[in-house]
Design an enzyme around this catalytic site. Structure first.
Site, PDB file in Angstrom:
ATOM      1  CE1 TYR A 132     -53.614   9.072  -9.196  1.00 36.31           C
ATOM      2  CE2 TYR A 132     -53.574   6.710  -9.512  1.00 36.31           C
ATOM      3  CZ  TYR A 132     -53.645   7.802  -8.662  1.00 36.31           C
ATOM      4  OH  TYR A 132     -53.718   7.618  -7.317  1.00 36.31           O
TER       5      TYR A 132
ATOM      6  CD1 TRP B 117     -48.794   4.386  -9.062  1.00 37.99           C
ATOM      7  CD2 TRP B 117     -46.843   4.001  -8.061  1.00 37.99           C
ATOM      8  NE1 TRP B 117     -48.997   4.479  -7.705  1.00 37.99           N
ATOM      9  CE2 TRP B 117     -47.815   4.234  -7.068  1.00 37.99           C
ATOM     10  CE3 TRP B 117     -45.538   3.718  -7.675  1.00 37.99           C
ATOM     11  CZ2 TRP B 117     -47.507   4.230  -5.711  1.00 37.99           C
ATOM     12  CZ3 TRP B 117     -45.252   3.711  -6.319  1.00 37.99           C
ATOM     13  CH2 TRP B 117     -46.230   3.962  -5.368  1.00 37.99           C
TER      14      TRP B 117
END
Length: 839
Positions: A172, A174
């Site tokens: 999930y 970044w």
């Protein structure tokens, strides 16, 4: 001096002034960027906002890196990073990477949880027994070969006995600004190469919005890339009505890199042109325009939709709505108008009605409706508003309100979703396809909305609704996670800890010994962005970046690609996963593919070697962009340029959504009361509404142990901002240690008295590394010591349509913590047992 001025003064002294001189020194020395046209290299001057800038050629072999926070050049010895000279308002947080990546918290070598390892080695113990000890056991360090053998064995076992639908591919967000070493792409490509995995869709930041927008206008990603550019806003927008502010602290990041920070300069340019801002928000300091141009209107959290409905009602009642635009470009207006005037429920959604719900004076709403109709107006709805129960409604209502005004598609008018959350919105640069690593085909059809992770683990086989579909939660036996940290971004962490004990095996790639690593069974140490070559690219940013390896990886850390390639060899899928390329060959291949696509557009990119030698490719010179006006073509001719909705028009009432039959999300924008807000019965016991916004000094939980994040803490804990009146009523002083609690959990934080927070609201930013007294025990009485608000937030879906995160519908109470403060342990190492023969 007012309190808020002191905060700005301290922020500047701590985070800006120390960098000003070296930053301008860097501009003086390197006042240009390399523009590549064909095989020729030329220096292009940076924008004129750098007054001290000089047109000098970049030093030969300047090395760059791209990060979520920006584009940085490395010093010759690689020991310092400087923001790129062309960035009008650089974020300084990226400079923390050097210190943070050298931290003793880096994972040096593979490690396995002791109980799980004993089970894998056949040394006794059952899966049920040792799973209960996740988070509380020591880790045994391993040689890479054994660690990879164990991971491959577990993947093969689960595939054989339970099928690929028993594997959840967790990743999930970044993970990297680089387009190749992007953990999410890597883990998905690898798991697809072995037959597939259960995936997630949507995001925690934008779950409700992503599900909703295709029904109303277009997919969210497409809409974000079409927002008016800041120059268009400055030239045309004269009233900027913000719901939830425009927080430039959020816009300092971009998912694949933010190379020119435009939000603060953009807001300043709007104000200089005479634009006025009206900010409906529980906090005063989340719209970073000049103070004299901003009117703050405090509003009870979760009541924004009611205010939007009242504004629309006022415009229609006064005959100030654009009937022609509504007829030609929208569907369903008449059905929604009947609702606004009480035909459905006998309740007229006027300013007096909204004032009772929101706390906003009715007279101010009536006047604002007239002001909006009298000039070019933009309605900006922050993402935070849809991170709530019924979070679809404020997005939908803001679009419908803008349609009533009739300025959608005009320069600087209409709606925005939104300026502030990402640097992308407002870019003046062209949208071009960049280097992309193909992820392959997933052989498993099962998926979940990302925020339903705990539900999936707790409720295998149970059915649930999502966006018109009836789906079933799969039975997950193995979680493979690379990129992201569920013990940061998920809600109700005590519940997640309990559910996290259900899978038989959890394998993670991690850089640091955070809670995510400590709650795993097998931990594989991964490199960080500064430790590898890559290609930086982000949608509608100016540059393609030849990212250089600036530091050596710590210990035995490996790139995600190297780890997955080694596993693919063990599982017989090496040819599918690697296609015979090493990492350097993949970089050349991805760049060459992107350059070939550019050639078809008539844009000539240099060859790969020239690109790497120069370090930067200036897309502004090669692919110029006309001013960006959102939905201009659709407005000019809706028949020739229809929207990708069922009607081809803006759907104020959606027959598709109405057909789903969801009481919590009917066919047009409505007011629905959340179960937790200041107007709910629960507020009698928990009278403060918790706002868990994005932090100023880090990205989510990234670099929480870095210098900037640590400097923002009080007594080592996150600051909790509350109004002085609320503090006085509880005997709380500035800097006091606080216990914040509700029925889901409790955490400690340090009090910060703040008149910028309205009474009845508590603001505790996300991102403090999860640090409970007893890691691995999901008990509401298990005190979290560091200030992580997600032990308090609710783990429910926004509605059956979006199933998004609802963190901002949360009530709490706060009190002084009078006992001895428990020591922090978030930034300490777990107990490690060296591998045999290593001492």
């Amino acid at each position: 001096m007012p309190f808020i001025d002191w905060r700005r003064f301290i922020w500047r002294r701590v985070f800006i002034d120390p960098y000003i001189d070296p930053y301008f020194s860097y501009i003086d020395k390197a006042g240009g960027t390399i523009t590549l046209a064909g095989s020729h290299l030329a220096v292009a001057a940076m924008p004129a906002h750098h007054a001290r800038q000089k047109k000098k050629e970049m030093p030969a072999q300047t090395r760059y890196t791209a990060s979520h926070w920006g584009l940085y050049a490395a010093s010759a010895d690689g020991r310092t990073l400087q923001p790129h000279a062309g960035d009008p308002y650089p974020s300084l947080l990226g400079q923390d990477m050097l210190a943070a990546y050298r931290s003793p918290l880096r994972i040096q070598r593979p490690a396995a949880r002791a109980g799980w390892l004993a089970r894998m080695r056949g040394e006794g113990g059952s899966a049920g027994d040792d799973r209960e000890r996740r988070g509380s056991e020591a880790f045994v360090e391993l040689e890479w070969e054994e660690a990879l053998d164990l991971a491959a064995h577990e993947l093969q076992r689960v595939r054989k006995h339970h099928g690929n639908a028993a594997i959840f591919g967790g990743s999930y967000g970044w993970a990297s600004a680089g387009r190749f070493h992007h953990a999410q792409s890597q883990v998905h490509r690898f798991l697809n190469s072995i037959g597939g995995y259960v995936r997630h869709v949507d995001s925690y930041s934008l779950g409700a919005g992503r599900a909703l927008l295709p029904h109303l206008v277009m997919p969210m990603d497409e809409l974000m890339a079409q927002h008016h550019d800041w120059n268009v806003l400055a030239a045309h927008t004269r009233l900027f009505v913000a719901f939830g502010g425009v927080p430039a602290k959020n816009a300092q990041v971009g998912a694949s890199g933010a190379f020119e920070h435009r939000c603060r300069p953009g807001l300043a340019a709007l104000a200089a042109k005479g634009c006025r801002f009206v900010n409906f928000s529980p906090v005063a300091d989340n719209l970073d325009a000049p103070a004299e141009a901003v009117e703050w209107i405090p509003i009870r959290p979760n009541s924004d939709t009611a205010v939007m409905l009242a504004l629309a009602h006022g415009l229609i009642a006064a005959g100030r709505h654009d009937a022609a635009f509504l007829a030609s470009h929208c569907v369903g207006f008449e059905r929604w108008r009947d609702y606004l005037f009480g035909a459905d429920d006998g309740i007229v959604k006027d300013a007096d009605w909204a004032a009772d719900l929101s706390g906003v004076p009715a007279e101010r709403l009536r006047r604002l409706a007239q002001e909006m109709a009298a000039q070019r107006t933009l309605i900006n709805c922050a993402w935070a508003l849809q991170r709530a129960e019924h979070g679809e409604q404020p997005f939908w209502a803001s679009i419908a309100l803008a349609a009533v005004l009739g300025q959608i598609g005009l320069p600087g008018g209409g709606f925005a979703l939104a300026y502030g959350p990402l640097n992308l919105m407002g870019s003046p640069h062209a949208r071009v396809p960049g280097p992309t690593l193909a992820q392959g085909r997933n052989g498993v059809g099962a998926y979940i909305p990302v925020a339903r992770l705990t539900d999936m683990l707790e409720q295998p086989g149970e059915a649930f609704d999502y966006n018109g579909q009836r789906l079933v939660y799969p039975d997950i036996r193995l979680v493979y996670w690379a990129g992201g940290n569920p013990f940061h971004h998920h809600q109700d962490l005590n519940r997640l800890v309990r559910a996290w004990k259900r899978p038989q095996t959890i394998i993670v790639h991690e850089q640091f010994w955070n809670a995510h690593a400590r709650m795993a069974d097998l931990v594989l140490p991964a490199t960080a962005a500064l430790e590898r070559d890559d290609i930086g690219f982000s949608t509608r940013e100016r540059h393609v970046v030849a990212m250089s390896r600036l530091a050596e990886p710590p210990g035995e850390a490996r790139d995600d690609y190297a780890i997955f390639a080694a596993l693919a060899r063990r599982l017989g899928t090496d040819a599918v996963f690697t296609e015979g390329r090493d990492a350097a060959e993949w970089l050349r291949h991805l760049y060459t593919e992107a350059a070939a696509k550019a050639e078809l557009r008539g844009s000539r990119w240099p060859d790969y070697d020239a690109f790497r030698a120069a370090g930067l490719l200036d897309l502004a010179a090669l692919e110029p962009q006309a001013p960006v006006v959102m939905l201009a073509a659709f407005r000019a001719d809706p028949a020739a340029h229809p929207l990708p909705t069922p009607s081809g028009r803006i759907e104020i009432h959606s027959a598709t959504i109405a057909g789903f039959g969801y009481a919590d999300c009917p066919g047009h924008p409505v007011w629905r009361e959340p179960r937790e807000w200041l107007g709910a019965p629960a507020a009698a016991e928990f009278p403060l509404h918790l706002i868990s916004d994005q932090p100023v000094a880090r990205l989510h939980s990234q670099l929480d142990h870095g210098p900037a994040s640590q400097a923002r803490k009080l007594h080592g804990r996150e600051p909790a901002h509350l109004n002085p009146a609320d503090a006085a009523a509880r005997g709380i002083g500035d800097g006091d240690l606080l216990r914040i609690h509700n029925r889901r959990g409790a955490c400690l934080a340090s009090a910060r008295l703040d008149p910028a927070v309205m009474p009845g609201v508590l603001r505790l930013s996300t991102g403090a590394w999860y640090d409970p007294l007893r890691l691995g025990e999901g008990d509401a009485a298990n005190l979290e010591k560091h200030g992580n608000p997600n032990v308090l937030t609710r783990d429910i879906g926004s509605s059956r349509l979006g199933q998004g995160c609802a963190a901002h519908s949360c009530l709490v109470e706060v009190e002084r913590y009078l006992g001895e403060a428990p020591p922090l342990s978030a930034h300490t190492l777990p107990r490690l047992i060296p591998a045999a023969g290593t001492g």
